[in-house]
Every structure is written in C-alpha cells, then in structure tokens.
Design a protein around this motif. Structure first.
Motif, mmCIF file in Angstrom:
data_model
loop_
_atom_site.group_PDB
_atom_site.id
_atom_site.type_symbol
_atom_site.label_atom_id
_atom_site.label_comp_id
_atom_site.label_asym_id
_atom_site.label_seq_id
_atom_site.Cartn_x
_atom_site.Cartn_y
_atom_site.Cartn_z
ATOM 1 N N GLN A 143 -12.680 8.987 1.241
ATOM 2 C CA GLN A 143 -12.525 7.782 2.055
ATOM 3 C C GLN A 143 -12.226 6.645 1.096
ATOM 4 O O GLN A 143 -13.091 6.212 0.331
ATOM 5 N N GLY A 144 -10.978 6.198 1.134
ATOM 6 C CA GLY A 144 -10.515 5.218 0.171
ATOM 7 C C GLY A 144 -10.368 3.827 0.749
ATOM 8 O O GLY A 144 -10.654 3.581 1.928
ATOM 9 N N SER A 167 -7.120 9.753 -0.185
ATOM 10 C CA SER A 167 -7.525 9.313 1.151
ATOM 11 C C SER A 167 -6.357 9.429 2.130
ATOM 12 O O SER A 167 -5.514 8.536 2.234
ATOM 13 N N VAL A 168 -6.290 10.574 2.805
ATOM 14 C CA VAL A 168 -5.280 10.826 3.828
ATOM 15 C C VAL A 168 -5.958 11.473 5.024
ATOM 16 O O VAL A 168 -7.035 12.053 4.906
ATOM 17 N N ALA A 204 -19.852 11.216 -2.369
ATOM 18 C CA ALA A 204 -18.968 10.090 -2.075
ATOM 19 C C ALA A 204 -18.441 10.240 -0.653
ATOM 20 O O ALA A 204 -18.116 11.352 -0.224
ATOM 21 N N PRO A 205 -18.350 9.171 0.111
ATOM 22 C CA PRO A 205 -17.842 9.292 1.474
ATOM 23 C C PRO A 205 -16.461 9.957 1.494
ATOM 24 O O PRO A 205 -15.562 9.570 0.742
ATOM 25 N N HIS A 206 -16.336 10.978 2.325
ATOM 26 C CA HIS A 206 -15.093 11.724 2.401
ATOM 27 C C HIS A 206 -14.958 12.354 3.775
ATOM 28 O O HIS A 206 -15.899 12.356 4.573
ATOM 29 N N VAL A 214 -8.506 5.120 -4.453
ATOM 30 C CA VAL A 214 -9.705 4.386 -4.874
ATOM 31 C C VAL A 214 -10.812 4.574 -3.847
ATOM 32 O O VAL A 214 -10.628 4.288 -2.660
ATOM 33 N N SER A 215 -11.974 5.025 -4.295
ATOM 34 C CA SER A 215 -13.110 5.204 -3.393
ATOM 35 C C SER A 215 -13.555 3.866 -2.808
ATOM 36 O O SER A 215 -13.626 2.857 -3.517
#
Length: 609
Positions: free
Chosen positions: A338-339, A427-428, A167-169, A412-413
């Motif tokens: 990444q939210g 997501s911070v 998942a994008p992060h 939330v992704s």
C-alpha cells in the motif's frame, strides 16, 4: 548472531531486486543485495521466463531493460528473434551472466546469495533490523546475522519482506466497487463465488526447458497429449505450442497457460508461515511441470527432449547443470504494497477513443512518472480467459499495448518510512498487476527504486521526502542505462535528442498529445530535434537485406513478396511504422532486418537507401 550496519539492504530473488541493487550501487550507494538462491535475476534468469513480454518497441527499450536487451543480443550469436510469443528469446544463463558481470564491477555492491530471511524488526514506522541466515551450498546454516539498515527495498516476486515487516499491503482481489475498475468482479461475486477463494492470486508456472532435435521433425497428425494435458495443443497444434517459447540453439521455454503447466491449486500456501505446506506446493508445481514436459515429449515422438540447463541444487552458483526445471517458480503476483499512490486499471487504459497513451500520473503539473510499461494486460486463472478491458492497438504490423506510466508514489510505503518496493510488490491493484508484472517494466521499476534509494541516502531523506525532479533527471541522464519515465511513441531509445525530449515532456506534460507524439513548437524544435527517417536505425547482429514488393494487407498488417517467398512484415521502429501507415499500394523496396520463420515474420528495422 552478528550485527552489521548497512546503508541499503535489498531483499531480492526477483528481477526488480537485482535491478534496484545494481542501480543504487552505480549511483554510489553502499548496497547489500540478499537473495534466497544462488542466482540473482529472478524472472529473467532463475525462473526461466526468457521470452520477455512488453516494452518491445524501441521507444520503450530504455533503462536497464534496454541495456540488458542489447547485451543479450551481443552475446547470443544466433540473435534473439526465435519464437512467436515475443520478439526476444535467450538462454537464462546468458541473462544471469550479464547481471553477475554488472554486479561484479561495482565495489559498492555486496551480494549475499543463499539467504533465509527469518524476520523483520520494525519499531513504529521504521524497519530497524533484518534477521537472516546465510546458508552454504548444502543448505546448512553458515552464519546468523542481524542487519541494521538505513533503507530497505523489497525486490522479491511475492513481497516476502513486506509481509514479515507487517507493512500495509494487499493480497488478492479487490471488488469493482472499490475503484470502479471495469474488469474487476463485483463485491457480491467475491463474497459468494468459491472461485475467488480458491484462486487468490494469478496462477504461477514452474518453467521447464526442452530441446528440439535437429534430426527430427514435428510428427504429422501428432496425438493428443495424455491427461490432464489433453487440451493443451487444441488451440494451436503441437508445433506451435512448442515453438511458442523457442530460444537460440533450438531450446524451448515450456511456459504454457492453456491446459499446460500453469498451477492453480493451494496458492494460499505460498503466503503463510507454514513451511511444510509451502514445500508441498513447490513439489506439486515441479511434478506438474515435469509431467507436462513428459506429455509433450511423448506426443512429439522424439522431436522434443528435456534440456538439463539449470543446476539441480538451487543453492549452486553454476550457470549450467543437470535439471530442466527452473530454479524458482514464475510468480505472477504476490503481496502488493500500500503505497503513496496506487495504480489501478484505469491508469493503464487509453485516455479515450483513438488515444495512444494512458493518462499521465501527476495531474496538470509535472508528471510523477518514473517508468513506462505497455503490456496489454493478461491474467492467468483456470477456466476461460478472464475478460479484460481492451488496451491494445495495431502498430507496426502487429498488436501492442497502450503505454502507461508508473508514478514514484507506487514504490513508496504509506506507513513504513524507510521502505521502497520493486518487482511485483509495488502498489497496484490486482487487476492492474496483470500489466505491471512483466520483466521489462520490472527491471526499470527496480532501477527507479534503486536510484531513489541512492538519492535518499545522499540527501539524508526518507523516500516520501525525495523531490521528484532530481530522481527523474537522474534516470534520464544516467550514463550507463538512461531510463524513460515518459511514453514518447515517436522517440526511440537511439534518437540523438532522446534525453532532451524526455526532460521536456517531464517538465511540461502538455507537450505530449493523446497520440503519444511530442509537440515541437518553434522555440523547442532545435533542441528537441526532428523525428528520424525510416532509413535511420542502428545495425543489429544477424541483420539481412530483402528486396521485394511491400504492401498493406487491409487488416493493419503488411507483406513483402520476394522472388521466392511472401513474408508478414513487422517493425519496432517508430519511423518505419509511420512510413508503413502511409503506404499506398504496392511498392518495391529493400528492407533490412531479421527473419523469424517461427513467428513467422520479417522484423524490419530500416529501409536500405
């Protein structure tokens, strides 16, 4: 390999994972909680970080954090105020017992301890499967399972599931140029300074537990600690270094950042797929923490001993055991989702000069907040302190952080439609993580993620489709642990109109001024109620009365002079804070509260009469 359908799977091992699973099940969602070890509480128990930071004031003692705090106070006969880093300290096993009791009473919650997450099967934008092994108490594989979840929550400290799902992060630092964060390094420095490659995330700590012997005292003129810890007591001395994390029963939490047992090397090994390298990192961290404890024991000349309170086998469900080492490290940072929204440093800082709250998420309309935090912001690296934009204020005779809100979109992704994050994986930015990583906020972030997951299942929605108002109302109106999305300085958790005030501020954020107080125009005053008086606060275990002369010290603090002592005075209650601010000269009063000689302070909760 067996296959099993589950509506909601929570990958835990962190405080946020336990909170998410408990709240989802309380809201009626069939939930499966998976933890890599035999304890489920993460920071608040298994990692031994049992002197919580942040959300100490009664307006922020809400949700699962407030419920845990009050249950800990009920179970700890000596009270919680024993150290000088926090107003609260407790035995890790006590917190674990509370969480296990909450889990056990929920028929819709199943907990599988001792799990190894092997892989995540993702097809397009959806997680379709979790492949895992269930281990027995000796670490042998007892079963291999593929779960087919409808929704997934990553409630781990390091975002392990997010990584396996690709998942994008984000992981590590971002340049100042990306979001113009005042405390972030410039892109040039990130590219050229090897420090940022050596230190990709904040330094973790492997907490150890000690015991102060009642038949000994701290030796006068104690020697410096042996290397590499020689400077660990330079700033505060040996006695203050040890009582920093003092707990009930003269236990001490050894979690010391200044040349102590923070660990700074090889941290990228915790975020790859090399199991042997990660095992080497774990062993090095453990040995470092035990060496620090041994150096303190030697310097204290027998005042400090190791306290063997954790099971030696991390897969054991026992609540006591022969090891002083926590069951897992205290990870301050990991992969960050990444939210739909990203919390950056400016979202934590006061709105302007003299403001008492940070900007509210959600623009001019309804607030999108789901949790409140207030920690000042704190980063752990080797070398000098990292300079951070100030976000603290003087309140109630002590320093506290400006409150800020976490928006629902940070959970939330943006790319995986059935994935929510809790714990530190929200997501911070890297800089904002220093204020969002603490136990109280993480408990309530997990609660918000669990409530959102339950509502999604009930309405057959994806997390990004969930309407915000029902989620916020469900948190505020929760019958067991009502949680505050809004930072109301003037409204403690025990205010009789707490729910009405929270809902009014959510509906119309303009009612909340920059001072954090809720405006009560005539049409709303009756439903929102008046502010409490300084004599109105709940009783607490172990409270006492003191009579003396109370006065301000001219530096934002207060002192009570009794017939025998002179005590610094602090309060966590808004009504008393306002009363203290108006104090003009010395006044003879009777106050009620708790005494902490290690602070040292009198923490007063109300006036008597």
């Amino acid at each position: 390999m067996t296959e099993q359908q589950v509506p909601l799977a929570v990958w835990g091992g962190g405080t946020g994972g336990a909170a998410a699973a408990i709240q989802a099940a309380r809201a009626g969602a069939p939930t499966l909680l998976l933890t890599p070890g035999a304890w489920l509480g993460g920071m608040v128990s298994a990692a031994g970080v049992c002197c919580p930071d942040g959300n100490e004031l009664t307006p922020w003692q809400t949700g699962l954090w407030g419920a845990l705090l009050r249950e800990l106070a009920r179970r700890e006969p000596a009270g919680l105020d024993h150290n000088w880093v926090s107003c609260f300290g407790y035995a890790p096993a006590t917190a674990e017992a509370v969480l296990r009791a909450w889990v056990a009473e929920l028929p819709s919650l199943t907990w599988w301890p001792n799990c190894r997450l092997l892989g995540v099967r993702r097809i397009g934008a959806r997680i379709e499967g979790l492949e895992l092994e269930r281990l027995d108490g000796e670490g042998r594989v007892a079963a291999r399972v593929e779960l087919r979840p409808r929704l997934v929550v990553d409630g781990s400290d390091r975002g392990e599931l997010i990584g396996l799902a690709a998942a994008p992060h984000r992981l590590g630092w971002e340049p100042r140029e990306l979001w113009q964060e005042p405390s972030a390094p410039a892109a040039k420095d990130l590219a050229e300074d090897p420090f940022f490659r050596r230190q990709p995330v904040q330094s973790p700590t492997w907490v150890a537990m000690g015991q102060l012997r009642q038949d000994r005292v701290c030796p006068a003129g104690a020697p410096s600690l042996r290397e590499p810890f020689a400077q660990a007591t330079a700033a505060f001395g040996l006695e203050r270094t040890l009582t920093y994390g003092r707990l009930p029963g003269d236990r001490v939490m050894l979690n010391w950042p200044l040349h102590g047992n923070d660990w700074h090397r090889g941290l990228d090994g915790a975020f790859g797929d090399d199991a042997a390298r990660e095992a080497e990192l774990v062993l090095a961290m453990q040995e470092h923490s035990l060496a620090f404890a041994a150096a303190l024991t030697e310097a204290s000349q027998g005042w400090l001993e190791l306290a063997e309170v954790f099971p030696r086998n991390g897969r054991s469900a026992d609540l006591a055991g022969p090891s002083p080492l926590a069951l897992m490290p205290y990870w301050r940072e990991g992969r960050r989702l990444q939210g739909l929204s990203t919390v950056i440093e400016q979202d934590l800082l006061p709105r302007g000069a003299g403001a008492a709250i940070a900007p509210l998420p959600g623009g001019d309309g309804r607030s999108s907040a789901v949790a409140v935090g207030n920690y000042a912001n704190d980063h752990h690296y080797p070398g000098p302190d990292w300079p951070l934009a100030a976000k603290s204020c003087r309140w109630g005779g002590r320093w506290s952080g400006t409150p800020f809100c976490i928006p629902y979109g940070a959970l939330v992704s943006e790319a995986v439609v059935n994935l929510l994050a809790a714990d530190k994986a929200i997501s911070v930015s890297h800089m904002a993580n220093g204020a969002t990583r603490l136990q109280p906020l993480v408990l309530n972030l997990g609660q918000a993620a669990g409530m959102a997951a339950a509502l999604c299942l009930q309405g057959n929605r994806e997390p990004a489709e969930l309407p915000l108002e029902p989620l916020q109302r469900a948190l505020v109106l929760d019958p067991r642990a009502p949680a505050a999305p809004m930072p109301l300085w003037d409204t403690p958790w025990h205010h009789p109109n707490w729910r009405e005030r929270q809902l009014a501020a959510l509906e119309d954020p303009a009612l909340l001024g920059t001072d954090g107080h809720l405006a009560c125009p005539g049409s709303l005053r009756q439903s929102l109620g008046e502010d409490l008086l300084p004599s109105q606060a709940p009783k607490e275990p172990g409270e006492q009365s003191w009579r003396g002369s109370l006065s301000a010290d001219g530096e934002g603090g207060y002192r009570l002079t009794t017939a025998t002592d002179c005590w610094p005075v602090i309060t966590l209650e808004p009504a008393l804070h306002r009363w203290l601010e108006d104090l003009d000269g010395a006044r003879t009063v009777t106050v009620v509260g708790c005494c902490n000689p290690w602070g040292p302070w009198l923490r007063i909760s109300r006036l008597d009469g």
